[in-house]
Write a protein that holds these residues in place. Structure first.
Motif, PDB file in Angstrom:
ATOM      1  N   GLU A   1       0.784  -1.081   0.117  1.00  0.00           N
ATOM      2  CA  GLU A   1      -0.278   0.198   0.043  1.00  0.00           C
ATOM      3  C   GLU A   1       0.606   1.222   0.041  1.00  0.00           C
ATOM      4  N   ALA A   2       2.055   1.271  -0.178  1.00  0.00           N
ATOM      5  CA  ALA A   2       3.502   2.696  -0.024  1.00  0.00           C
ATOM      6  C   ALA A   2       3.808   2.930  -1.197  1.00  0.00           C
ATOM      7  N   ARG A   3       3.591   3.697  -1.707  1.00  0.00           N
ATOM      8  CA  ARG A   3       4.003   4.677  -2.572  1.00  0.00           C
ATOM      9  C   ARG A   3       5.209   5.435  -3.094  1.00  0.00           C
ATOM     10  N   LEU A   4       6.197   4.829  -2.921  1.00  0.00           N
ATOM     11  CA  LEU A   4       7.493   5.591  -3.166  1.00  0.00           C
ATOM     12  C   LEU A   4       7.427   6.599  -3.930  1.00  0.00           C
ATOM     13  N   GLN A   5       8.193   7.939  -4.189  1.00  0.00           N
ATOM     14  CA  GLN A   5       7.821   8.408  -4.720  1.00  0.00           C
ATOM     15  C   GLN A   5       9.385  10.134  -4.591  1.00  0.00           C
ATOM     16  N   ILE A   6      10.092   9.480  -5.662  1.00  0.00           N
ATOM     17  CA  ILE A   6      11.267  10.250  -5.919  1.00  0.00           C
ATOM     18  C   ILE A   6      11.551  11.484  -6.392  1.00  0.00           C
ATOM     19  N   ALA A   7      12.116  12.510  -6.199  1.00  0.00           N
ATOM     20  CA  ALA A   7      11.933  13.355  -7.240  1.00  0.00           C
ATOM     21  C   ALA A   7      13.198  14.113  -7.109  1.00  0.00           C
ATOM     22  N   GLY A   8      13.866  14.210  -8.539  1.00  0.00           N
ATOM     23  CA  GLY A   8      15.595  14.580  -8.583  1.00  0.00           C
ATOM     24  C   GLY A   8      15.978  13.133  -8.665  1.00  0.00           C
ATOM     25  N   LEU A   9      17.324  13.866  -9.018  1.00  0.00           N
ATOM     26  CA  LEU A   9      18.620  12.318  -8.176  1.00  0.00           C
ATOM     27  C   LEU A   9      19.336  12.570  -8.099  1.00  0.00           C
ATOM     28  N   ALA A  10      19.273  11.494  -6.767  1.00  0.00           N
ATOM     29  CA  ALA A  10      20.666  11.889  -5.974  1.00  0.00           C
ATOM     30  C   ALA A  10      21.454   9.812  -6.129  1.00  0.00           C
ATOM     31  N   LEU A  11      22.972  10.365  -6.113  1.00  0.00           N
ATOM     32  CA  LEU A  11      24.241   9.534  -6.266  1.00  0.00           C
ATOM     33  C   LEU A  11      23.191   8.556  -4.454  1.00  0.00           C
ATOM     34  N   PRO A  12      24.377   7.719  -4.486  1.00  0.00           N
ATOM     35  CA  PRO A  12      24.601   7.063  -3.389  1.00  0.00           C
ATOM     36  C   PRO A  12      25.241   7.073  -2.377  1.00  0.00           C
ATOM     37  N   ALA A  13      26.449   8.400  -3.054  1.00  0.00           N
ATOM     38  CA  ALA A  13      26.918   9.240  -1.470  1.00  0.00           C
ATOM     39  C   ALA A  13      26.643  10.804  -1.113  1.00  0.00           C
ATOM     40  N   ASP A  14      25.528  10.644  -1.602  1.00  0.00           N
ATOM     41  CA  ASP A  14      24.465  11.977  -1.282  1.00  0.00           C
ATOM     42  C   ASP A  14      24.030  11.966   0.321  1.00  0.00           C
ATOM     43  N   ARG A  15      24.066  12.797   1.016  1.00  0.00           N
ATOM     44  CA  ARG A  15      23.668  12.089   2.230  1.00  0.00           C
ATOM     45  C   ARG A  15      22.461  13.299   2.364  1.00  0.00           C
ATOM     46  N   SER A  16      21.755  12.841   3.585  1.00  0.00           N
ATOM     47  CA  SER A  16      20.347  12.890   3.912  1.00  0.00           C
ATOM     48  C   SER A  16      19.891  13.232   4.693  1.00  0.00           C
ATOM     49  N   VAL A  17      19.201  14.141   4.583  1.00  0.00           N
ATOM     50  CA  VAL A  17      18.180  14.429   6.226  1.00  0.00           C
ATOM     51  C   VAL A  17      16.628  14.103   6.144  1.00  0.00           C
ATOM     52  N   GLN A  18      15.775  13.620   7.543  1.00  0.00           N
ATOM     53  CA  GLN A  18      14.591  13.054   7.465  1.00  0.00           C
ATOM     54  C   GLN A  18      14.065  13.593   8.215  1.00  0.00           C
ATOM     55  N   THR A  19      13.141  14.414   7.384  1.00  0.00           N
ATOM     56  CA  THR A  19      12.188  15.441   8.360  1.00  0.00           C
ATOM     57  C   THR A  19      11.173  14.790   9.210  1.00  0.00           C
ATOM     58  N   PRO A  20      10.631  15.460  10.231  1.00  0.00           N
ATOM     59  CA  PRO A  20       9.372  14.909  11.000  1.00  0.00           C
ATOM     60  C   PRO A  20       8.683  14.349  10.685  1.00  0.00           C
ATOM     61  N   ASP A  21       8.092  14.230   9.178  1.00  0.00           N
ATOM     62  CA  ASP A  21       7.156  13.884   8.543  1.00  0.00           C
ATOM     63  C   ASP A  21       7.240  12.265   7.724  1.00  0.00           C
ATOM     64  N   GLY A  22       9.144  12.283   7.793  1.00  0.00           N
ATOM     65  CA  GLY A  22       9.512  11.394   7.357  1.00  0.00           C
ATOM     66  C   GLY A  22       9.895  11.490   5.498  1.00  0.00           C
ATOM     67  N   THR A  23       9.701  13.015   5.471  1.00  0.00           N
ATOM     68  CA  THR A  23       9.900  12.862   3.969  1.00  0.00           C
ATOM     69  C   THR A  23      11.693  12.638   3.483  1.00  0.00           C
ATOM     70  N   VAL A  24      12.333  12.175   3.163  1.00  0.00           N
ATOM     71  CA  VAL A  24      14.134  12.406   2.920  1.00  0.00           C
ATOM     72  C   VAL A  24      14.467  13.263   2.054  1.00  0.00           C
ATOM     73  N   LEU A  25      15.395  14.646   2.574  1.00  0.00           N
ATOM     74  CA  LEU A  25      15.724  15.182   1.863  1.00  0.00           C
ATOM     75  C   LEU A  25      17.655  14.507   1.187  1.00  0.00           C
ATOM     76  N   ARG A  26      18.072  15.100  -0.171  1.00  0.00           N
ATOM     77  CA  ARG A  26      18.754  14.085  -0.707  1.00  0.00           C
ATOM     78  C   ARG A  26      19.610  15.436  -0.384  1.00  0.00           C
ATOM     79  N   PHE A  27      21.049  15.768  -0.374  1.00  0.00           N
ATOM     80  CA  PHE A  27      22.286  16.365  -0.702  1.00  0.00           C
ATOM     81  C   PHE A  27      23.316  16.039  -1.639  1.00  0.00           C
ATOM     82  N   ASP A  28      23.946  16.550  -2.203  1.00  0.00           N
ATOM     83  CA  ASP A  28      24.844  16.175  -3.670  1.00  0.00           C
ATOM     84  C   ASP A  28      25.662  18.151  -2.374  1.00  0.00           C
TER      85      ASP A  28
END
Length: 390
Positions: free
Chosen positions: A319-346
């Motif tokens: 029942e879960a839909r994973l959606q990704i906007a943009g393109l992250a590489l494995p080395a990009d760091r991540s920040v998880q917001t309180p609602d569970g969204t993950v932001l990736r940073f180059d």
């Protein structure tokens, strides 16, 4: 331009033909597909089709559409070679002339050198899905080799149908090439909650009639094995024709190959990414569709604008839909917001946003990251990581 020939009748090939007509192309369009029947959608093969078996619902358009649009569809015809000097495609004993050629050959299943792997099934085509669906008409012990999108989508459907499922992933987490550790862990918990057994860090070492042996010595009993360990670009025709290859068919910023009479798109093509400044290849329905539209505009209008559409991806698992906007590489760091969204940073620049069952957040991310959108770590932190503020 008199005739455009398209090799490959998947998403990118079909969209190329349709977009050429939409842009006003008045010449001949010949769409060659190796599979029989009408061009069809592939994403539902690992999800909805396994549940319903409704093959007719997969077709992009009915047969009459191709006649109405004056698109000559040649299903069941496999291209065997390209004569660049004569501008001909050889297929089924024919020499088919082209003024421009579009390669939409897609990808093929990666088959690691594992003894007995010929016993494993694939899930790339409608014929593959039909075969699997027929085998799943009674309870099975299923082993899935690969914890990427396709393997996990299939595993979720199989568990919902009551089959025992074990997934073996050679990496140390699920979907490691595509998503952050935080999202990997979230989907680990989801699949474990469904009752799927997960094994990490040990690739398949052998397959036999009774299951799969992992390199670590673990035995996965199974009477049905699915190979879903990734794909490789289908570059056979291009390579034999002498086109430049680099992680696929090497295309320039306008998706032309090393031969200006030939374009390439979708899973089989690599191209320079304007955001990251590197050559990339995208395994994505949306990328293939966007590529096709860009190539059609160039052919019809002569525009040479660099391709710069924002990549985005999705995967439906249970029942879960994973959606990704943009393109992250494995080395990009991540920040998880309180609602569970993950932001990736180059570095400090936002490269991608990963969300689960949150379409509004996904659309905000796509708007922010689209051409001209900017967001960095400092600005996002000051906005409490609220994408709407930016």
């Amino acid at each position: 331009m008199a005739r455009v020939v398209i090799i490959g009748a998947g998403h990118g090939g079909f969209q190329s033909a349709m977009s050429l007509r939409d842009e006003g192309f008045a010449g001949e369009i010949l769409l060659i597909g190796a599979e029989p029947g009408l061009p069809y959608q592939r994403p539902p093969l690992s999800k909805a089709y396994l549940k319903t078996g409704d093959a007719a619902a997969l077709a992009f358009r009915p047969e009459g559409f191709f006649e109405k649009k004056a698109i000559t569809l040649r299903p069941g015809l496999r291209a065997e070679g390209i004569d660049r000097a004569a501008a001909r495609v050889h297929a089924g004993g024919e020499a088919i002339a082209y003024d421009h050629l579009i390669l939409a050959t897609g990808a093929i299943t990666f088959r690691p050198p594992v003894p007995g792997l010929e016993r494993a099934h694939e899930l790339r085509s409608l014929a593959d899905a039909e075969r699997l669906r027929g085998l799943m008409d009674r309870p099975r012990r299923i082993a899935v080799i690969g914890g990427g999108f396709i393997g996990l989508e299939f595993a979720a459907v199989a568990r919902a149908q009551g089959h025992q499922v074990a997934v073996a992933e050679a990496a140390d987490r699920l979907m490691a090439r595509a998503v952050s550790p935080e999202i990997s862990d979230r989907f680990r918990r989801l699949h474990e909650g469904l009752g799927t057994e997960l094994y990490f860090g040990s690739p398949a070492a052998a397959v036999d009639g009774g299951g799969v042996d992992l390199a670590c010595g673990t035995r996965l009993p199974a009477d049905l094995v699915l190979l879903a360990a990734g794909v490789r670009p289908d570059t056979g025709l291009a390579g034999e024709a002498g086109l430049a290859l680099e992680n696929g068919i090497a295309a320039d910023a306008t998706l032309r190959t090393s031969d200006p009479q030939i374009s390439a798109l979708g899973d089989c093509a690599s191209f320079p990414d304007p955001r990251r400044g590197i050559r990339i290849r995208l395994e994505s329905v949306q990328a293939a569709t966007d590529h096709a539209r860009a190539i059609a505009r160039r052919i019809v209008h002569g525009t040479a604008a660099p391709y710069d559409a924002l990549p985005w991806f999705w995967s439906d698992q249970a029942e879960a839909r994973l959606q990704i906007a943009g393109l992250a590489l494995p080395a990009d760091r991540s920040v998880q917001t309180p609602d569970g969204t993950v932001l990736r940073f180059d570095g400090d620049r936002l490269s991608a946003v990963e969300s689960v069952s949150d379409p509004k957040r996904h659309m905000k991310a796509r708007k922010l990251l689209a051409a001209g959108g900017e967001a960095d770590l400092e600005r996002l932190a000051a906005a409490a990581y609220d994408l709407a503020v930016l």
